[in-house]
Design a protein around this motif. Sequence first.
Motif, PDB file in Angstrom:
ATOM      1  N   VAL A 313       0.822  -1.222   0.000  1.00  0.00           N
ATOM      2  CA  VAL A 313       0.000   0.000   0.000  1.00  0.00           C
ATOM      3  C   VAL A 313       0.851   1.264   0.000  1.00  0.00           C
ATOM      4  CG1 VAL A 313      -2.095  -0.994   1.012  1.00  0.00           C
ATOM      5  CG2 VAL A 313      -0.301  -0.098   2.528  1.00  0.00           C
ATOM      6  N   ILE A 314       2.103   1.155   0.481  1.00  0.00           N
ATOM      7  CA  ILE A 314       3.009   2.311   0.386  1.00  0.00           C
ATOM      8  C   ILE A 314       4.062   1.939  -0.660  1.00  0.00           C
ATOM      9  CG2 ILE A 314       4.532   3.875   1.660  1.00  0.00           C
ATOM     10  CD1 ILE A 314       3.017   3.153   4.208  1.00  0.00           C
ATOM     11  N   HIS A 315       4.086   2.761  -1.708  1.00  0.00           N
ATOM     12  CA  HIS A 315       4.915   2.438  -2.866  1.00  0.00           C
ATOM     13  C   HIS A 315       5.632   3.699  -3.327  1.00  0.00           C
ATOM     14  CE1 HIS A 315       1.349   4.230  -4.610  1.00  0.00           C
ATOM     15  NE2 HIS A 315       0.646   3.308  -3.960  1.00  0.00           N
ATOM     16  N   LYS A 316       6.345   3.597  -4.447  1.00  0.00           N
ATOM     17  CA  LYS A 316       7.202   4.726  -4.835  1.00  0.00           C
ATOM     18  C   LYS A 316       6.397   5.998  -5.126  1.00  0.00           C
ATOM     19  CE  LYS A 316       8.015   3.288  -9.673  1.00  0.00           C
ATOM     20  NZ  LYS A 316       6.692   3.600 -10.131  1.00  0.00           N
ATOM     21  N   ASP A 317       5.121   5.860  -5.495  1.00  0.00           N
ATOM     22  CA  ASP A 317       4.336   7.050  -5.862  1.00  0.00           C
ATOM     23  C   ASP A 317       3.752   7.787  -4.655  1.00  0.00           C
ATOM     24  OD1 ASP A 317       4.856   6.526  -8.508  1.00  0.00           O
ATOM     25  OD2 ASP A 317       3.128   5.168  -8.674  1.00  0.00           O
ATOM     26  N   ASN A 318       3.619   7.125  -3.494  1.00  0.00           N
ATOM     27  CA  ASN A 318       3.082   7.868  -2.335  1.00  0.00           C
ATOM     28  C   ASN A 318       4.078   7.948  -1.168  1.00  0.00           C
ATOM     29  OD1 ASN A 318       2.950   5.279  -1.352  1.00  0.00           O
ATOM     30  ND2 ASN A 318       0.756   5.265  -0.917  1.00  0.00           N
ATOM     31  N   LEU A 335       4.939  -2.322   2.580  1.00  0.00           N
ATOM     32  CA  LEU A 335       5.803  -1.390   1.837  1.00  0.00           C
ATOM     33  C   LEU A 335       6.485  -2.126   0.687  1.00  0.00           C
ATOM     34  CD1 LEU A 335       5.562   0.224   4.565  1.00  0.00           C
ATOM     35  CD2 LEU A 335       7.918   0.882   4.230  1.00  0.00           C
ATOM     36  N   THR A 336       6.528  -1.492  -0.468  1.00  0.00           N
ATOM     37  CA  THR A 336       7.344  -2.065  -1.541  1.00  0.00           C
ATOM     38  C   THR A 336       8.817  -1.776  -1.215  1.00  0.00           C
ATOM     39  OG1 THR A 336       7.366  -0.055  -2.848  1.00  0.00           O
ATOM     40  CG2 THR A 336       5.523  -1.586  -3.253  1.00  0.00           C
ATOM     41  N   PRO A 337       9.752  -2.497  -1.829  1.00  0.00           N
ATOM     42  CA  PRO A 337      11.164  -2.215  -1.546  1.00  0.00           C
ATOM     43  C   PRO A 337      11.541  -0.761  -1.865  1.00  0.00           C
ATOM     44  CG  PRO A 337      10.936  -4.319  -2.691  1.00  0.00           C
ATOM     45  CD  PRO A 337       9.572  -3.693  -2.671  1.00  0.00           C
ATOM     46  N   GLU A 338      10.954  -0.178  -2.931  1.00  0.00           N
ATOM     47  CA  GLU A 338      11.263   1.227  -3.259  1.00  0.00           C
ATOM     48  C   GLU A 338      10.784   2.150  -2.144  1.00  0.00           C
ATOM     49  OE1 GLU A 338       9.562  -0.776  -5.281  1.00  0.00           O
ATOM     50  OE2 GLU A 338      10.230  -0.593  -7.373  1.00  0.00           O
ATOM     51  N   ALA A 339       9.567   1.893  -1.646  1.00  0.00           N
ATOM     52  CA  ALA A 339       9.016   2.736  -0.574  1.00  0.00           C
ATOM     53  C   ALA A 339       9.867   2.609   0.682  1.00  0.00           C
ATOM     54  CB  ALA A 339       7.579   2.329  -0.278  1.00  0.00           C
ATOM     55  N   ASP A 340      10.310   1.393   0.958  1.00  0.00           N
ATOM     56  CA  ASP A 340      11.137   1.160   2.141  1.00  0.00           C
ATOM     57  C   ASP A 340      12.395   2.032   2.064  1.00  0.00           C
ATOM     58  OD1 ASP A 340      11.877  -0.207   4.519  1.00  0.00           O
ATOM     59  OD2 ASP A 340      13.234  -1.466   3.343  1.00  0.00           O
ATOM     60  N   ALA A 341      13.009   2.073   0.872  1.00  0.00           N
ATOM     61  CA  ALA A 341      14.231   2.865   0.718  1.00  0.00           C
ATOM     62  C   ALA A 341      13.931   4.358   0.892  1.00  0.00           C
ATOM     63  CB  ALA A 341      14.846   2.596  -0.657  1.00  0.00           C
ATOM     64  N   ILE A 342      12.820   4.810   0.337  1.00  0.00           N
ATOM     65  CA  ILE A 342      12.476   6.244   0.424  1.00  0.00           C
ATOM     66  C   ILE A 342      12.217   6.642   1.884  1.00  0.00           C
ATOM     67  CG2 ILE A 342      10.755   8.011  -0.234  1.00  0.00           C
ATOM     68  CD1 ILE A 342      10.421   6.418  -2.913  1.00  0.00           C
ATOM     69  N   LEU A 343      11.409   5.855   2.590  1.00  0.00           N
ATOM     70  CA  LEU A 343      11.075   6.197   3.984  1.00  0.00           C
ATOM     71  C   LEU A 343      12.321   6.138   4.870  1.00  0.00           C
ATOM     72  CD1 LEU A 343       7.590   4.629   4.839  1.00  0.00           C
ATOM     73  CD2 LEU A 343       8.133   6.622   3.491  1.00  0.00           C
ATOM     74  N   THR A 344      13.157   5.140   4.634  1.00  0.00           N
ATOM     75  CA  THR A 344      14.377   5.009   5.452  1.00  0.00           C
ATOM     76  C   THR A 344      15.261   6.240   5.247  1.00  0.00           C
ATOM     77  OG1 THR A 344      14.235   2.613   5.257  1.00  0.00           O
ATOM     78  CG2 THR A 344      16.355   3.494   5.924  1.00  0.00           C
ATOM     79  N   LYS A 345      15.345   6.692   3.999  1.00  0.00           N
ATOM     80  CA  LYS A 345      16.161   7.872   3.695  1.00  0.00           C
ATOM     81  C   LYS A 345      15.596   9.130   4.368  1.00  0.00           C
ATOM     82  CE  LYS A 345      18.947   9.327  -0.118  1.00  0.00           C
ATOM     83  NZ  LYS A 345      18.992   9.594  -1.508  1.00  0.00           N
ATOM     84  N   LYS A 346      14.270   9.151   4.484  1.00  0.00           N
ATOM     85  CA  LYS A 346      13.624  10.307   5.136  1.00  0.00           C
ATOM     86  C   LYS A 346      13.775  10.262   6.660  1.00  0.00           C
ATOM     87  CE  LYS A 346       9.321  11.308   3.958  1.00  0.00           C
ATOM     88  NZ  LYS A 346       8.209  11.963   3.276  1.00  0.00           N
TER      89      LYS A 346
END
Length: 435
Positions: A313-318, A335-346
Amino acid sequence: MDPFANALTFLSSIEKYLSPETKPYLERLKKPHHVHTTELSVKMDNGETKTFTAYRSQHNNALGPYKGGIRFHQNVSESEVKALSLWMSVKCSIAGIPLGGGKGGIIVDPKKLSPGELERLSRAYAQFIAPFIGEHKDVPAPDVNTNPQIMAWLLDEYEKIVGHHAPGTFTGKPLEIGGSKGRTKATGYGGVFAMKLLLEKLKQNKDEVWAQKPVSQITVAIQGFGNVGYYFAQIISDLGFNVVAVSDSKGGVYVKDGLDPKATLECKQDKGSLGGCYCIGGVCDLNKGKPVTNEEILELDVDILVPGALENVIHKDNANNIKAKVVVEMANGPLTPEADAILTKKGIHIIPDVYANSGGVSVSYFEWVQNIAGYYWEEEEVDTRLEKLMESSFEAIWSKYQWLLKEHGEDASLRLATYLLSVERILESEKLKRP
Ligand code: NAD
Protein backbone atom coordinates in the motif's frame (compact mmCIF):
# COMPACT_ATOMS: atom_id res chain seq x y z
CA MET A 1 6.01 -8.35 -9.09
CA ASP A 2 6.86 -12.00 -8.51
CA PRO A 3 6.59 -12.38 -4.68
CA PHE A 4 9.28 -15.04 -4.34
CA ALA A 5 11.70 -13.12 -6.59
CA ASN A 6 11.01 -10.11 -4.38
CA ALA A 7 11.73 -12.07 -1.20
CA LEU A 8 14.98 -13.40 -2.71
CA THR A 9 16.13 -9.91 -3.69
CA PHE A 10 15.94 -8.80 -0.08
CA LEU A 11 17.57 -11.98 1.18
CA SER A 12 20.49 -11.50 -1.24
CA SER A 13 20.87 -7.87 -0.24
CA ILE A 14 21.81 -8.84 3.34
CA GLU A 15 24.54 -11.22 2.21
CA LYS A 16 27.35 -8.68 2.49
CA TYR A 17 26.60 -8.06 6.17
CA LEU A 18 26.62 -11.72 7.26
CA SER A 19 29.51 -13.13 9.26
CA PRO A 20 32.06 -15.13 7.22
CA GLU A 21 31.06 -18.29 9.15
CA THR A 22 27.38 -18.12 8.22
CA LYS A 23 27.56 -16.59 4.72
CA PRO A 24 28.23 -19.89 2.89
CA TYR A 25 24.94 -21.30 4.21
CA LEU A 26 22.73 -18.50 2.86
CA GLU A 27 22.23 -20.36 -0.42
CA ARG A 28 20.13 -22.93 1.49
CA LEU A 29 17.46 -20.34 2.25
CA LYS A 30 17.00 -19.39 -1.40
CA LYS A 31 14.82 -22.44 -2.13
CA PRO A 32 12.12 -24.06 0.05
CA HIS A 33 12.91 -27.61 1.15
CA HIS A 34 9.65 -28.86 -0.40
CA VAL A 35 6.76 -27.41 -2.39
CA HIS A 36 3.87 -29.87 -2.42
CA THR A 37 1.24 -29.25 -5.08
CA THR A 38 -1.97 -31.02 -6.05
CA GLU A 39 -5.39 -30.64 -7.64
CA LEU A 40 -8.17 -31.17 -5.07
CA SER A 41 -11.45 -32.64 -6.33
CA VAL A 42 -14.49 -31.43 -4.42
CA LYS A 43 -18.15 -32.32 -4.86
CA MET A 44 -20.21 -29.13 -5.16
CA ASP A 45 -23.79 -28.76 -3.89
CA ASN A 46 -25.15 -29.08 -7.44
CA GLY A 47 -23.57 -32.53 -7.81
CA GLU A 48 -20.71 -31.40 -10.10
CA THR A 49 -17.07 -32.06 -9.18
CA LYS A 50 -14.72 -29.07 -9.24
CA THR A 51 -10.93 -29.03 -8.98
CA PHE A 52 -8.85 -26.52 -7.00
CA THR A 53 -5.07 -26.11 -7.09
CA ALA A 54 -3.51 -26.43 -3.63
CA TYR A 55 -0.01 -25.93 -2.21
CA ARG A 56 2.07 -26.45 0.90
CA SER A 57 5.53 -24.88 0.88
CA GLN A 58 7.98 -26.02 3.57
CA HIS A 59 10.81 -23.53 3.54
CA ASN A 60 13.24 -24.36 6.34
CA ASN A 61 13.17 -26.44 9.53
CA ALA A 62 16.60 -25.82 11.01
CA LEU A 63 15.03 -24.20 14.10
CA GLY A 64 12.03 -26.54 14.44
CA PRO A 65 8.96 -27.92 12.63
CA TYR A 66 7.76 -25.92 9.61
CA LYS A 67 5.12 -23.39 10.75
CA GLY A 68 2.72 -21.19 8.82
CA GLY A 69 -0.84 -20.51 7.81
CA ILE A 70 -3.14 -21.77 5.07
CA ARG A 71 -4.62 -19.14 2.77
CA PHE A 72 -7.84 -19.58 0.77
CA HIS A 73 -7.79 -16.88 -1.92
CA GLN A 74 -8.19 -16.51 -5.66
CA ASN A 75 -4.72 -14.86 -5.93
CA VAL A 76 -2.80 -17.69 -4.24
CA SER A 77 0.12 -18.86 -6.39
CA GLU A 78 3.13 -21.08 -6.00
CA SER A 79 5.38 -18.03 -5.89
CA GLU A 80 3.25 -16.45 -3.16
CA VAL A 81 3.26 -19.49 -0.84
CA LYS A 82 7.02 -19.86 -1.36
CA ALA A 83 7.61 -16.20 -0.42
CA LEU A 84 5.29 -16.40 2.58
CA SER A 85 7.01 -19.58 3.79
CA LEU A 86 10.41 -17.86 3.60
CA TRP A 87 9.05 -14.91 5.61
CA MET A 88 7.69 -17.36 8.19
CA SER A 89 11.19 -18.78 8.66
CA VAL A 90 12.46 -15.24 9.26
CA LYS A 91 9.51 -14.39 11.55
CA CYS A 92 9.80 -17.46 13.79
CA SER A 93 13.54 -16.96 14.08
CA ILE A 94 13.29 -13.28 15.06
CA ALA A 95 10.49 -14.09 17.51
CA GLY A 96 12.92 -16.46 19.24
CA ILE A 97 10.64 -19.50 18.95
CA PRO A 98 11.80 -23.02 17.96
CA LEU A 99 9.87 -23.26 14.70
CA GLY A 100 10.71 -23.06 11.01
CA GLY A 101 8.82 -21.62 8.06
CA GLY A 102 5.95 -22.96 5.98
CA LYS A 103 2.82 -21.74 4.22
CA GLY A 104 -0.07 -23.27 2.33
CA GLY A 105 -2.88 -22.18 0.15
CA ILE A 106 -5.70 -23.02 -2.22
CA ILE A 107 -6.64 -21.01 -5.30
CA VAL A 108 -10.29 -20.37 -4.46
CA ASP A 109 -12.66 -17.54 -3.65
CA PRO A 110 -14.19 -19.03 -0.49
CA LYS A 111 -16.93 -16.40 -0.45
CA LYS A 112 -18.43 -18.20 -3.45
CA LEU A 113 -18.67 -21.55 -1.58
CA SER A 114 -21.51 -22.79 0.61
CA PRO A 115 -20.57 -23.86 4.17
CA GLY A 116 -20.80 -27.53 3.07
CA GLU A 117 -18.52 -26.94 0.06
CA LEU A 118 -16.03 -25.08 2.27
CA GLU A 119 -15.96 -27.98 4.72
CA ARG A 120 -15.43 -30.55 1.94
CA LEU A 121 -12.65 -28.43 0.42
CA SER A 122 -10.95 -28.09 3.84
CA ARG A 123 -11.16 -31.84 4.47
CA ALA A 124 -9.75 -32.58 1.00
CA TYR A 125 -6.84 -30.24 1.79
CA ALA A 126 -6.21 -32.09 5.09
CA GLN A 127 -6.05 -35.40 3.19
CA PHE A 128 -3.51 -33.86 0.77
CA ILE A 129 -1.17 -32.50 3.45
CA ALA A 130 -1.59 -35.29 6.04
CA PRO A 131 1.57 -37.20 4.97
CA PHE A 132 3.74 -34.08 5.22
CA ILE A 133 2.50 -32.50 8.49
CA GLY A 134 2.43 -33.39 12.20
CA GLU A 135 3.11 -31.94 15.64
CA HIS A 136 6.86 -32.34 15.15
CA LYS A 137 6.94 -31.98 11.36
CA ASP A 138 4.84 -29.09 10.10
CA VAL A 139 2.21 -27.14 12.03
CA PRO A 140 -0.30 -25.17 9.90
CA ALA A 141 -2.56 -22.34 11.14
CA PRO A 142 -5.17 -19.89 9.80
CA ASP A 143 -4.27 -17.16 7.32
CA VAL A 144 -6.33 -15.02 4.93
CA ASN A 145 -9.92 -16.39 4.73
CA THR A 146 -9.29 -19.36 7.03
CA ASN A 147 -10.45 -19.41 10.66
CA PRO A 148 -10.76 -21.55 13.83
CA GLN A 149 -13.71 -23.50 12.35
CA ILE A 150 -11.61 -24.49 9.34
CA MET A 151 -8.78 -25.53 11.70
CA ALA A 152 -11.30 -27.76 13.53
CA TRP A 153 -12.27 -29.52 10.26
CA LEU A 154 -8.61 -29.93 9.24
CA LEU A 155 -7.70 -31.36 12.64
CA ASP A 156 -10.64 -33.77 12.65
CA GLU A 157 -9.76 -35.09 9.19
CA TYR A 158 -6.06 -35.37 10.10
CA GLU A 159 -6.81 -37.24 13.36
CA LYS A 160 -9.05 -39.68 11.45
CA ILE A 161 -6.13 -40.44 9.11
CA VAL A 162 -3.46 -40.89 11.78
CA GLY A 163 -5.83 -42.60 14.22
CA HIS A 164 -5.04 -40.65 17.37
CA HIS A 165 -5.42 -37.21 18.93
CA ALA A 166 -2.83 -34.72 17.70
CA PRO A 167 -4.12 -31.22 18.60
CA GLY A 168 -0.66 -29.67 18.29
CA THR A 169 -0.73 -30.31 14.52
CA PHE A 170 -2.77 -27.14 13.90
CA THR A 171 -2.85 -23.85 15.81
CA GLY A 172 -5.49 -21.14 15.77
CA LYS A 173 -8.08 -23.70 16.87
CA PRO A 174 -11.26 -22.89 18.79
CA LEU A 175 -10.64 -22.75 22.56
CA GLU A 176 -12.92 -25.78 23.09
CA ILE A 177 -10.56 -28.09 21.17
CA GLY A 178 -7.20 -26.82 22.39
CA GLY A 179 -6.89 -23.22 21.19
CA SER A 180 -4.95 -20.81 23.41
CA LYS A 181 -6.40 -18.02 25.47
CA GLY A 182 -5.07 -14.66 24.31
CA ARG A 183 -4.65 -15.73 20.65
CA THR A 184 -7.35 -13.48 19.17
CA LYS A 185 -5.76 -10.24 20.31
CA ALA A 186 -2.16 -11.49 20.19
CA THR A 187 -1.00 -9.88 16.94
CA GLY A 188 -2.31 -6.43 17.88
CA TYR A 189 -1.08 -6.82 21.46
CA GLY A 190 2.43 -7.73 20.31
CA GLY A 191 2.49 -4.87 17.80
CA VAL A 192 1.55 -2.26 20.40
CA PHE A 193 4.19 -3.66 22.71
CA ALA A 194 6.81 -3.37 19.94
CA MET A 195 5.72 0.22 19.33
CA LYS A 196 6.08 1.09 23.03
CA LEU A 197 9.57 -0.40 23.15
CA LEU A 198 10.66 1.68 20.16
CA LEU A 199 9.13 4.81 21.66
CA GLU A 200 11.09 4.30 24.89
CA LYS A 201 14.33 4.22 22.88
CA LEU A 202 13.38 7.25 20.78
CA LYS A 203 12.48 9.23 23.90
CA GLN A 204 16.10 8.96 25.01
CA ASN A 205 17.09 10.90 21.89
CA LYS A 206 16.24 14.56 22.45
CA ASP A 207 16.40 15.18 18.67
CA GLU A 208 13.21 13.11 18.36
CA VAL A 209 11.17 16.05 19.65
CA TRP A 210 7.78 14.47 18.94
CA ALA A 211 8.66 11.43 21.08
CA GLN A 212 8.97 13.67 24.16
CA LYS A 213 5.24 14.50 24.06
CA PRO A 214 2.88 12.89 26.57
CA VAL A 215 1.23 9.83 25.01
CA SER A 216 -2.15 11.58 24.94
CA GLN A 217 -0.69 13.93 22.30
CA ILE A 218 0.89 11.19 20.18
CA THR A 219 -1.39 10.63 17.20
CA VAL A 220 -1.98 7.28 15.49
CA ALA A 221 -3.65 6.36 12.16
CA ILE A 222 -4.50 2.74 11.39
CA GLN A 223 -5.37 1.28 7.99
CA GLY A 224 -7.44 -1.91 8.36
CA PHE A 225 -9.97 -2.51 11.12
CA GLY A 226 -10.08 -6.32 11.22
CA ASN A 227 -8.46 -8.59 13.78
CA VAL A 228 -5.09 -6.82 13.66
CA GLY A 229 -6.22 -3.21 13.16
CA TYR A 230 -9.04 -3.28 15.71
CA TYR A 231 -7.02 -4.79 18.56
CA PHE A 232 -4.08 -2.50 17.81
CA ALA A 233 -6.43 0.51 17.97
CA GLN A 234 -8.17 -0.61 21.12
CA ILE A 235 -5.02 -1.54 23.05
CA ILE A 236 -3.07 1.60 22.10
CA SER A 237 -6.09 3.76 22.90
CA ASP A 238 -6.44 2.08 26.32
CA LEU A 239 -2.81 3.09 26.93
CA GLY A 240 -3.78 6.73 26.34
CA PHE A 241 -2.49 7.31 22.79
CA ASN A 242 -4.63 9.45 20.51
CA VAL A 243 -6.06 7.25 17.72
CA VAL A 244 -7.27 9.82 15.19
CA ALA A 245 -8.08 7.68 12.14
CA VAL A 246 -9.05 4.13 11.19
CA SER A 247 -10.22 2.61 7.92
CA ASP A 248 -11.60 -0.57 6.39
CA SER A 249 -11.92 -1.71 2.79
CA LYS A 250 -14.64 0.87 2.07
CA GLY A 251 -12.83 3.90 3.53
CA GLY A 252 -12.28 5.43 6.93
CA VAL A 253 -12.93 8.11 9.46
CA TYR A 254 -10.71 10.88 10.89
CA VAL A 255 -11.49 12.48 14.26
CA LYS A 256 -8.99 15.20 15.21
CA ASP A 257 -9.52 14.86 18.97
CA GLY A 258 -9.33 11.09 18.86
CA LEU A 259 -11.86 8.30 18.50
CA ASP A 260 -13.01 5.49 20.75
CA PRO A 261 -12.19 2.19 18.95
CA LYS A 262 -14.90 0.24 20.79
CA ALA A 263 -17.63 2.74 19.85
CA THR A 264 -16.19 2.86 16.34
CA LEU A 265 -16.43 -0.93 16.03
CA GLU A 266 -20.05 -0.81 17.22
CA CYS A 267 -20.76 1.85 14.63
CA LYS A 268 -19.09 -0.22 11.90
CA GLN A 269 -21.12 -3.28 12.89
CA ASP A 270 -24.26 -1.18 12.90
CA LYS A 271 -23.63 0.53 9.57
CA GLY A 272 -21.82 -2.30 7.80
CA SER A 273 -18.65 -0.26 7.23
CA LEU A 274 -16.62 2.58 8.77
CA GLY A 275 -17.34 4.81 5.81
CA GLY A 276 -20.69 5.95 7.20
CA CYS A 277 -19.61 6.41 10.80
CA TYR A 278 -18.35 9.97 10.66
CA CYS A 279 -21.81 11.43 10.28
CA ILE A 280 -23.37 9.77 13.32
CA GLY A 281 -24.15 12.20 16.10
CA GLY A 282 -24.63 12.02 19.86
CA VAL A 283 -24.43 8.41 20.88
CA CYS A 284 -21.13 7.66 19.21
CA ASP A 285 -18.28 10.11 19.56
CA LEU A 286 -17.45 10.18 15.88
CA ASN A 287 -19.73 13.12 15.32
CA LYS A 288 -16.84 15.52 14.75
CA GLY A 289 -15.27 13.09 12.33
CA LYS A 290 -14.50 13.47 8.66
CA PRO A 291 -14.36 10.73 6.04
CA VAL A 292 -10.91 9.72 4.75
CA THR A 293 -10.06 7.47 1.85
CA ASN A 294 -7.63 4.59 2.16
CA GLU A 295 -5.07 6.62 0.20
CA GLU A 296 -5.51 9.71 2.42
CA ILE A 297 -5.22 7.83 5.71
CA LEU A 298 -1.65 6.85 4.84
CA GLU A 299 -0.66 10.47 4.21
CA LEU A 300 -2.18 12.03 7.34
CA ASP A 301 0.02 14.24 9.50
CA VAL A 302 0.26 11.80 12.41
CA ASP A 303 3.12 10.53 14.58
CA ILE A 304 2.47 6.82 14.10
CA LEU A 305 1.11 5.12 10.98
CA VAL A 306 -0.05 1.50 11.12
CA PRO A 307 -0.71 -0.19 7.77
CA GLY A 308 -2.71 -3.18 9.04
CA ALA A 309 -4.62 -4.46 6.02
CA LEU A 310 -2.90 -5.21 2.73
CA GLU A 311 0.49 -5.57 1.08
CA ASN A 312 2.20 -2.94 -1.13
CA VAL A 313 0.00 0.00 0.00
CA ILE A 314 3.01 2.31 0.39
CA HIS A 315 4.91 2.44 -2.87
CA LYS A 316 7.20 4.73 -4.83
CA ASP A 317 4.34 7.05 -5.86
CA ASN A 318 3.08 7.87 -2.33
CA ALA A 319 6.16 7.21 -0.17
CA ASN A 320 7.30 10.83 -0.36
CA ASN A 321 3.91 11.96 1.04
CA ILE A 322 4.15 9.89 4.23
CA LYS A 323 4.41 12.26 7.21
CA ALA A 324 4.44 9.83 10.15
CA LYS A 325 7.64 9.49 12.18
CA VAL A 326 7.09 5.78 12.84
CA VAL A 327 5.51 3.14 10.60
CA VAL A 328 4.44 -0.08 12.36
CA GLU A 329 4.05 -2.75 9.66
CA MET A 330 1.21 -4.84 11.06
CA ALA A 331 0.14 -6.18 7.64
CA ASN A 332 2.56 -8.50 5.86
CA GLY A 333 4.58 -6.60 3.25
CA PRO A 334 2.76 -3.21 3.30
CA LEU A 335 5.80 -1.39 1.84
CA THR A 336 7.34 -2.07 -1.54
CA PRO A 337 11.16 -2.22 -1.55
CA GLU A 338 11.26 1.23 -3.26
CA ALA A 339 9.02 2.74 -0.57
CA ASP A 340 11.14 1.16 2.14
CA ALA A 341 14.23 2.86 0.72
CA ILE A 342 12.48 6.24 0.42
CA LEU A 343 11.07 6.20 3.98
CA THR A 344 14.38 5.01 5.45
CA LYS A 345 16.16 7.87 3.70
CA LYS A 346 13.62 10.31 5.14
CA GLY A 347 14.57 9.09 8.63
CA ILE A 348 11.21 7.41 9.28
CA HIS A 349 11.51 4.51 11.74
CA ILE A 350 9.90 1.36 10.32
CA ILE A 351 9.11 -1.57 12.62
CA PRO A 352 9.32 -4.40 10.07
CA ASP A 353 6.39 -6.82 9.62
CA VAL A 354 8.35 -9.96 10.49
CA TYR A 355 8.84 -8.56 13.99
CA ALA A 356 5.86 -6.17 14.40
CA ASN A 357 3.20 -8.81 13.71
CA SER A 358 5.05 -11.78 15.23
CA GLY A 359 2.77 -11.77 18.30
CA GLY A 360 0.35 -13.99 16.35
CA VAL A 361 2.83 -16.76 15.63
CA SER A 362 4.32 -16.47 19.12
CA VAL A 363 0.96 -17.24 20.71
CA SER A 364 0.48 -20.02 18.12
CA TYR A 365 3.75 -21.40 19.49
CA PHE A 366 2.29 -21.17 23.03
CA GLU A 367 -0.80 -23.02 21.78
CA TRP A 368 1.42 -25.79 20.37
CA VAL A 369 3.37 -26.00 23.66
CA GLN A 370 0.13 -26.25 25.67
CA ASN A 371 -1.25 -28.96 23.33
CA ILE A 372 1.91 -31.04 23.57
CA ALA A 373 2.05 -30.66 27.36
CA GLY A 374 -1.72 -31.14 27.73
CA TYR A 375 -1.66 -28.27 30.25
CA TYR A 376 -3.43 -24.98 29.60
CA TRP A 377 -2.52 -21.44 30.71
CA GLU A 378 -4.55 -18.46 31.84
CA GLU A 379 -4.65 -15.42 29.56
CA GLU A 380 -2.40 -13.37 31.90
CA GLU A 381 0.31 -16.00 31.56
CA VAL A 382 0.03 -15.94 27.76
CA ASP A 383 0.25 -12.12 27.73
CA THR A 384 3.24 -12.01 30.10
CA ARG A 385 5.14 -14.62 28.10
CA LEU A 386 4.36 -12.76 24.86
CA GLU A 387 5.66 -9.50 26.34
CA LYS A 388 8.91 -11.23 27.35
CA LEU A 389 9.42 -12.63 23.84
CA MET A 390 8.67 -9.28 22.17
CA GLU A 391 11.02 -7.48 24.56
CA SER A 392 13.99 -9.80 24.19
CA SER A 393 13.65 -9.76 20.38
CA PHE A 394 13.44 -5.97 20.42
CA GLU A 395 16.57 -5.57 22.55
CA ALA A 396 18.48 -7.87 20.19
CA ILE A 397 17.22 -5.97 17.10
CA TRP A 398 18.04 -2.63 18.67
CA SER A 399 21.61 -3.56 19.52
CA LYS A 400 22.14 -4.96 15.99
CA TYR A 401 20.74 -1.68 14.66
CA GLN A 402 23.20 0.31 16.79
CA TRP A 403 26.02 -1.84 15.42
CA LEU A 404 24.82 -1.21 11.85
CA LEU A 405 24.64 2.54 12.48
CA LYS A 406 28.24 2.49 13.68
CA GLU A 407 29.62 0.21 10.98
CA HIS A 408 27.44 0.93 7.95
CA GLY A 409 26.01 4.40 8.57
CA GLU A 410 23.09 5.23 6.33
CA ASP A 411 22.46 1.60 5.27
CA ALA A 412 21.23 0.94 8.81
CA SER A 413 17.55 0.24 9.39
CA LEU A 414 15.49 -1.78 11.82
CA ARG A 415 14.50 -4.07 8.92
CA LEU A 416 18.11 -4.80 8.01
CA ALA A 417 18.95 -5.40 11.68
CA THR A 418 15.96 -7.73 12.04
CA TYR A 419 16.77 -9.77 8.94
CA LEU A 420 20.45 -10.05 9.80
CA LEU A 421 19.75 -11.29 13.28
CA SER A 422 17.05 -13.68 12.18
CA VAL A 423 18.90 -15.14 9.21
CA GLU A 424 22.13 -15.54 11.20
CA ARG A 425 20.23 -17.58 13.82
CA ILE A 426 18.89 -19.91 11.11
CA LEU A 427 22.28 -20.20 9.43
CA GLU A 428 24.03 -20.93 12.74
CA SER A 429 21.60 -23.83 13.21
CA GLU A 430 22.21 -24.99 9.64
CA LYS A 431 25.95 -24.93 10.33
CA LEU A 432 25.59 -26.94 13.55
CA LYS A 433 23.11 -29.49 12.23
CA ARG A 434 24.13 -29.88 8.60
CA PRO A 435 27.72 -28.59 8.24
P1 NAD B 1 -8.94 -9.29 8.67
O1 NAD B 1 -9.55 -9.97 7.51
O2 NAD B 1 -9.46 -9.55 10.03
O3 NAD B 1 -9.04 -7.69 8.46
C1 NAD B 1 -8.59 -7.06 7.31
C2 NAD B 1 -9.03 -5.60 7.38
O4 NAD B 1 -8.49 -4.93 6.25
C3 NAD B 1 -10.54 -5.42 7.32
O5 NAD B 1 -10.90 -4.36 8.19
C4 NAD B 1 -10.78 -5.01 5.88
O6 NAD B 1 -11.95 -4.21 5.73
C5 NAD B 1 -9.53 -4.20 5.63
N1 NAD B 1 -9.25 -4.00 4.21
C6 NAD B 1 -9.42 -4.87 3.20
N2 NAD B 1 -9.10 -4.26 2.04
C7 NAD B 1 -8.71 -3.01 2.36
C8 NAD B 1 -8.25 -1.91 1.62
N3 NAD B 1 -8.19 -1.96 0.29
N4 NAD B 1 -7.90 -0.79 2.29
C9 NAD B 1 -7.99 -0.74 3.62
N5 NAD B 1 -8.44 -1.72 4.38
C10 NAD B 1 -8.78 -2.85 3.75
O7 NAD B 1 -7.38 -9.59 8.57
P2 NAD B 1 -6.30 -9.45 9.71
O8 NAD B 1 -6.14 -10.77 10.39
O9 NAD B 1 -6.56 -8.23 10.52
O10 NAD B 1 -4.96 -9.27 8.84
C11 NAD B 1 -4.56 -8.01 8.35
C12 NAD B 1 -3.11 -8.09 7.91
O11 NAD B 1 -2.29 -8.54 9.00
C13 NAD B 1 -2.82 -9.08 6.77
O12 NAD B 1 -1.75 -8.56 6.00
C14 NAD B 1 -2.33 -10.33 7.51
O13 NAD B 1 -1.51 -11.16 6.69
C15 NAD B 1 -1.53 -9.67 8.61
N6 NAD B 1 -1.31 -10.54 9.77
C16 NAD B 1 -2.36 -11.02 10.50
C17 NAD B 1 -2.10 -11.81 11.62
C18 NAD B 1 -3.21 -12.30 12.50
O14 NAD B 1 -2.91 -12.92 13.54
N7 NAD B 1 -4.48 -12.03 12.19
C19 NAD B 1 -0.78 -12.15 11.96
C20 NAD B 1 0.26 -11.66 11.18
C21 NAD B 1 -0.02 -10.85 10.09
